[in-house]
Design an enzyme around this catalytic site. Structure first.
Site, PDB file in Angstrom:
ATOM      1  CB  CYS A   2     -39.354  -1.640  -1.982  1.00 56.32           C
ATOM      2  SG  CYS A   2     -40.132  -0.546  -0.798  1.00 56.32           S
ATOM      3  NE  ARG A  27     -33.929  -4.292  -2.746  1.00 56.09           N
ATOM      4  CZ  ARG A  27     -32.894  -3.651  -3.238  1.00 56.09           C
ATOM      5  NH1 ARG A  27     -31.848  -4.327  -3.632  1.00 56.09           N
ATOM      6  NH2 ARG A  27     -32.893  -2.347  -3.337  1.00 56.09           N
ATOM      7  CD1 TRP A  74     -38.580  -2.017   5.515  1.00 61.23           C
ATOM      8  CD2 TRP A  74     -38.491   0.127   4.889  1.00 61.23           C
ATOM      9  NE1 TRP A  74     -38.118  -1.275   6.575  1.00 61.23           N
ATOM     10  CE2 TRP A  74     -38.058   0.037   6.222  1.00 61.23           C
ATOM     11  CE3 TRP A  74     -38.524   1.390   4.283  1.00 61.23           C
ATOM     12  CZ2 TRP A  74     -37.655   1.144   6.964  1.00 61.23           C
ATOM     13  CZ3 TRP A  74     -38.128   2.497   5.024  1.00 61.23           C
ATOM     14  CH2 TRP A  74     -37.696   2.362   6.352  1.00 61.23           C
ATOM     15  CG  ASN A  98     -37.898  -0.562  -5.180  1.00 59.12           C
ATOM     16  OD1 ASN A  98     -38.987  -0.899  -4.728  1.00 59.12           O
ATOM     17  ND2 ASN A  98     -36.908  -1.405  -5.392  1.00 59.12           N
ATOM     18  N   GLY A  99     -38.097   3.762  -4.140  1.00 58.64           N
ATOM     19  CA  GLY A  99     -37.579   5.133  -4.079  1.00 58.64           C
ATOM     20  C   GLY A  99     -38.582   6.032  -3.377  1.00 58.64           C
ATOM     21  CD  GLU A 479     -21.900  -5.096  13.599  1.00 59.61           C
ATOM     22  OE1 GLU A 479     -22.288  -3.919  13.485  1.00 59.61           O
ATOM     23  OE2 GLU A 479     -22.371  -6.037  12.930  1.00 59.61           O
ATOM     24  CE  LYS A 483     -25.797  -7.168  12.993  1.00 59.46           C
ATOM     25  NZ  LYS A 483     -24.835  -6.482  12.158  1.00 59.46           N
ATOM     26  CD  GLU A 486     -29.238  -4.988  12.511  1.00 55.98           C
ATOM     27  OE1 GLU A 486     -28.176  -5.557  12.812  1.00 55.98           O
ATOM     28  OE2 GLU A 486     -29.580  -4.778  11.336  1.00 55.98           O
ATOM     29  CG  HIS A 502     -16.571  10.507  31.639  1.00 48.55           C
ATOM     30  ND1 HIS A 502     -15.981  11.524  32.346  1.00 48.55           N
ATOM     31  CD2 HIS A 502     -15.567   9.682  31.260  1.00 48.55           C
ATOM     32  CE1 HIS A 502     -14.669  11.342  32.373  1.00 48.55           C
ATOM     33  NE2 HIS A 502     -14.394  10.226  31.718  1.00 48.55           N
ATOM     34  CE  LYS A 602     -28.089  -7.662   3.639  1.00 48.97           C
ATOM     35  NZ  LYS A 602     -27.581  -7.938   4.974  1.00 48.97           N
TER      36      LYS A 602
HETATM   37  C1  F6R Z   1     -26.979  -3.917  10.209  1.00 47.34           C
HETATM   38  C2  F6R Z   1     -26.983  -3.564   8.800  1.00 47.34           C
HETATM   39  C3  F6R Z   1     -27.081  -2.127   8.464  1.00 47.34           C
HETATM   40  C4  F6R Z   1     -26.224  -1.798   7.242  1.00 47.34           C
HETATM   41  C5  F6R Z   1     -26.444  -0.345   6.825  1.00 47.34           C
HETATM   42  C6  F6R Z   1     -25.546   0.049   5.677  1.00 47.34           C
HETATM   43  O1  F6R Z   1     -26.896  -5.297  10.401  1.00 47.34           O
HETATM   44  O2  F6R Z   1     -26.939  -4.397   7.941  1.00 47.34           O
HETATM   45  O3  F6R Z   1     -26.751  -1.316   9.550  1.00 47.34           O
HETATM   46  O4  F6R Z   1     -24.889  -2.017   7.559  1.00 47.34           O
HETATM   47  O5  F6R Z   1     -27.778  -0.177   6.448  1.00 47.34           O
HETATM   48  O6  F6R Z   1     -25.789  -0.726   4.572  1.00 47.34           O
HETATM   49  P1  F6R Z   1     -24.719  -0.868   3.427  1.00 47.34           P
HETATM   50  O7  F6R Z   1     -23.549  -1.568   4.010  1.00 47.34           O
HETATM   51  O8  F6R Z   1     -25.401  -1.691   2.363  1.00 47.34           O
HETATM   52  O9  F6R Z   1     -24.386   0.510   2.975  1.00 47.34           O
END
Ligand code: F6R
Length: 607
Positions: A2, A27, A74, A98-99, A479, A483, A486, A502, A602
């Site tokens: 948020c 966010r 969010w 927020n929170g 990773e 990606k 997501e 396995h 984010k």
């Molecule tokens: C994926 C992504 C998330 C962050 C995760 C940790 O593309 O961005 O998986 O890596 O939420 O966030 P940080 O790095 O801000 O602790």
């Protein structure tokens, strides 16, 4: 998670609030709202969906006032609809939050039994109702706010305006960041420093427990007991060229293309070309005899940590544990003697990673954070900080921050290898030269993405993809799969290639696309055996390898993604790029919102 933007100025704030909010939509973007004091009372507009829906509403039903609060949401409690959008208000007060209010159910029962009527399903509305409850008791706005905040269990960053105290804006935080900014015209409050435009000339970060009272010309900070606190305003350096997509279709694509620069900036920051020496910040452990490192992180940052485990163990001889923060924090991990913990986080605000950090601190373990935001809570709470120098990342799917993390972790590995004289009797590569020439290799690779675009076109209709890698290519497979999930919403799973037999091999048939990451190196032959196992079950293989690898596998694969030659130590950085591009182009061809994928935000500041 948020975004909050609030302002109190000598002139109208509505446009200012919306423009601040537009820098925060990464966010959270399921609904947005704004409330201002219009001269007679608090007036509010809210809209479900992206910020554009709120902007459109404001064109039809404008708002005007010199003090106001705004929020992009969010959803945590309650559906993402207009009714649950912030700000939440009563006739006397409006709040953006927020929170998470953890005890909201108890508070809500108490308030409802006292006759207060809720209109949303959110935990946040409890704050507005609770403040009103105390106002109705006869407390003034300041007292009612402090009393209500003291009742709240959980975390908050809140901005508050009152209809009976309308020449002020209040802000307070506990566990959720808020920053004050001063301009010529007044004050702003934001959950993210990047939302401040050029008009903001100085800032201060609120600390947990702070309450700020702002007028257009003054600010006062005190704690919940009313004791005054001094926080100094510092000049803000606005980063150049961070705003806007600069000709790229999406922030994510722009950020992928910034990666060679991120690598170079980070390397130069940590290595003196003149002295030929590493320049690490002061770390809270003795690098020569540290016996164990533990890396804790979430998501992409966790996969960066996983790559680092291979580096630290192989290159520097340090046994390294890696942990997902949300698991670590509830496991009561006994911290080993003569060890240190590293917390890897782009935002430096991730709730789980922060909780893990607090656990290690309580065990007196030396804590270092690797963060992209130097003013973040993790940086403040740690005993040592290694900044990753990726610059602000706006695309929700992390790309350049990952490269910044990898580079920083690689520098740390190489510096520890040096100081511990590990493997000193084996031939040492010219690391400075390897690192200095790498940005050109990466740029060269990025200069033509048409091969990835063709693969993406091929994959855009599939429902499942497997990603396989061995050794240090395994975290890359993770990773790459993350990606893809997501931003394309395609189900993707990653496995170490050696695990195939396995279980996961049962998934492979003519319908299953398999992305295999097979860089040259000691595990090449074993990975090729795995590749043949997949091919003989009909799996459609998309191989990421060098010229030699593609040539050896040409009879078994559907597509080869050929990578330029690079020193083995830099394989994880280079081989990440095609994985990011693949996810990007598949999402693009599917017509998805690449920068703001559904259900995500984010920085994950709630559990
Ligand atoms: C994926 C992504 C998330 C962050 C995760 C940790 O593309 O961005 O998986 O890596 O939420 O966030 P940080 O790095 O801000 O602790």
């Amino acid at each position: 998670m948020c975004g909050i933007y609030a302002a109190i100025n000598n002139s109208s704030v509505t446009d200012f609030l919306i423009s601040g909010l537009s820098s925060l939509t990464y966010r959270g973007y399921d609904s947005a709202g704004v409330a201002v004091f219009n001269g007679t009372g608090i007036e509010r507009r809210r809209a479900e969906g992206k910020l554009s829906a709120l902007s459109d509403l404001l064109k039809i039903q404008p708002l005007d006032g010199k003090v106001g609060i705004a929020h992009t949401r969010w959803a945590t409690h309650g559906l993402p609809n207009e009714q649950n959008a912030h700000p939440h208000m009563t006739a006397r007060v409006a709040v953006a939050h927020n929170g998470i209010v953890e005890n909201y159910e108890k508070l809500r029962v108490m308030l409802e039994s006292s006759g207060y009527i809720f209109e949303s399903e959110t935990d946040s509305e409890t704050i507005a109702q609770l403040i009103t409850y105390y106002l109705d008791f006869g407390l003034d706005s300041e007292q009612a706010l402090c009393k209500a905040l003291a009742d709240i269990e959980g975390s908050f960053g809140v901005v508050v305006i009152f209809s009976d105290d309308a020449d002020k804006l209040y802000a307070s935080r506990k566990g959720s960041p808020l920053i004050l900014g001063r301009s010529e015209d007044g004050f702003s409050v934001s959950s993210d420093v990047n939302a401040f435009d050029e008009s903001i000339n100085s800032i201060t970060h609120l600390k947990d427990g702070d309450v700020a009272k702002l007028t257009p010309d003054s600010f006062n900070i005190f704690n919940l007991e009313g004791q005054s606190i001094v926080r100094l305003m510092q000049k803000i350096e606005h980063e150049k060229n961070v705003s806007g997509k600069q000709g790229y279709k999406h922030f994510m694509l722009k950020e992928i293309f910034e990666q060679p620069q991120v690598f170079e900036n980070t390397w130069r920051h940590y290595y003196s070309q003149v002295d030929g020496e590493f320049k690490l910040p002061k770390l809270p452990f003795n690098d020569k005899d540290i016996e164990r490192l533990s890396l804790v992180a979430c998501g992409t940052s966790f996969f960066a940590s996983m790559v680092a485990k291979y580096w630290l163990e192989e290159q520097a001889g340090i046994p390294t544990d890696i942990d997902i923060a949300s698991e670590f924090r509830y496991r009561n991990v006994p911290c080993a003697k003569n060890s240190a913990a590293l917390f890897v986080s782009q935002s430096g605000e991730t709730a789980d990673t922060l909780a893990a950090l607090n656990h290690c601190k309580s065990q007196q373990q030396p804590c270092v954070s690797l963060v992209n935001v130097l003013t973040s809570t993790m940086a403040t709470e740690s005993d040592g900080v290694m900044p990753t120098l990726a610059g602000p990342e706006i695309g929700v799917a992390s790309t350049k921050a990952f490269i910044g993390q990898l580079t920083t972790l690689l520098v740390l590995t190489l510096a520890l290898k040096n100081s511990r004289a590990y493997k000193k009797d084996t031939p040492q590569p010219n690391i400075a030269e390897i690192m200095t020439t790498f940005p050109d290799i990466m740029n060269g690779y990025l200069s033509d993405t048409s091969h990835i675009e063709r693969v993406a076109m091929d994959l855009k209709h599939v429902n499942n993809i497997l990603y396989l890698g061995r050794g240090i290519a395994y975290p890359l497979a993770e990773e790459g799969a993350l990606k893809l999930k997501e931003i394309t919403y395609i189900h993707a799973e990653a496995y170490p290639s050696g695990e195939l037999k396995h279980g996961p091999l049962a998934l492979v048939d003519e319908e299953m696309p398999v992305v295999m990451i097979v860089p040259p190196g000691p595990l090449f032959g074993k990975s090729m055996s795995n590749l043949r196992e997949v091919a003989s079950r009909g799996g459609k293989i998309y191989l990421i390898s060098d010229k030699e690898g593609i040539s050896q596998a040409k009879d078994f694969i559907k597509h080869g993604i050929e990578m330029p030659d690079v020193d083995p130590i830099l394989v994880p950085l280079l081989y990440t790029v095609p994985l990011q591009l693949l996810a990007y182009y598949v999402a693009l061809y599917k017509g998805h919102d690449v920068d703001q994928p559904r259900n995500l935000a984010k920085s994950v500041t709630v559990e």
